[in-house]
Design a protein around this motif. Structure first.
Motif: not given
Length: 294
Positions: A235-242
């Motif tokens: 459930g990690a927030k990956i918007v910044d990673a993408i």
């Protein structure tokens, strides 16, 4: 004798032109670029249907590509939509062409009454056959490199669509399934087919992307699959990673484009210098000739 020399020079020049045109990296044609933008995969469309492949050719391909056989660029062929049977057929055809060309030249020489040692046609036959046999490898490698670069350009846009879907509250599976629908290009179709095949196999969409990336040799698909797997499991927030990953891909593409432009500019130095030297020689030849003969 003059006719034989003309025929030999014409055939040799045509053979060398075919070899060079198959090996060197030529600029993309306008119609091919428009076809890629329109979303038509010409290589996949030109590939023969599985039922049209001759059984003999299939057996020979399996024999040649088996353990201890010929190396086959499977990732490049999978990216181009070509079968190993077609690749083997192209190699055999090019090798036979190179095998027959010196034989034809030696027959013409014999008809003209020109005798030569038997080692000359034998060595030429082996050399041309080997060169023709490996020309399809270079052609597939060059075409696949261009197609893989096009795929990576489309993949950066796909990353943007996935990021927007994540930012809109979509889950990993929903984001990966919706993103390919925003374009009808061949790269987006390959991604959509991989996601759909994963659904039929009861796998997650990111597992399908990981399979596609391993199949065609695009590591960025595996990176996106890892990020989506992380989001699905933890459930990690990956918007910044993408976003960071997309910027990294585009920065790498800009670096490659800049390097390619600089290499093309540098390669133009040799023909320009040769033309200048020939022009200077043409201008100074009369004076040098008079100086040497006086």
């Amino acid at each position: 004798m003059i006719r034989l020399a003309i025929v030999f020079g014409a055939l040799l020049g045509a053979g060398m032109m075919l070899v060079v045109s198959g090996v060197r990296r030529s600029p993309p044609r306008l119609d091919a670029a428009l076809t890629r933008l329109a979303g038509t995969d010409t290589d996949a469309a030109a590939a023969p249907a599985p039922g049209a492949v001759q059984p003999w050719l299939r057996r020979q391909a399996q024999r040649l590509t088996g353990p201890g056989g010929l190396p086959i660029p499977r990732q490049d062929l999978a990216l181009l939509g070509r079968s190993p049977e077609r690749f083997i057929a192209e190699k055999i055809g090019a090798g036979l062409f190179g095998l027959c060309l010196p034989l034809l030249l030696s027959m013409l020489a014999t008809l003209q009454g020109l005798s030569m040692p038997w080692t000359v046609p034998v060595a030429a036959t082996l050399g041309f056959a080997a060169a023709g046999f490996f020309v399809p490898d270079a052609t597939v490698r060059s075409t696949a490199a261009q197609r893989r670069a096009d795929f990576r350009h489309a993949l950066s846009a796909y990353f943007d669509f996935v990021r927007l879907a994540f930012a809109g509250g979509a889950g990993p599976s929903q984001a990966l399934e919706q993103a390919p629908r925003y374009s009808d290009g061949w790269a987006f179709r390959r991604i959509a087919e991989a996601v759909e095949a994963a659904q039929h196999a009861r796998l997650t969409p990111w597992q399908g992307l990981a399979r596609l990336g391993a199949e065609i040799g695009v590591d960025e698909l595996g990176d996106l699959a890892d990020l989506a797997d992380l989001a699905g499991n933890e459930g990690a927030k990956i918007v910044d990673a993408i976003t960071a990953h997309t910027q990294q891909i585009r920065s790498r593409q800009l670096t490659e484009m800049r390097y390619d432009a600089e290499s093309r500019t540098t390669s133009m130095t040799v023909p320009i210098a040769t033309i200048g030297l020939a022009f200077i020689t043409l201008l100074g030849f009369p004076q040098i000739y008079l100086l040497l003969t006086s």
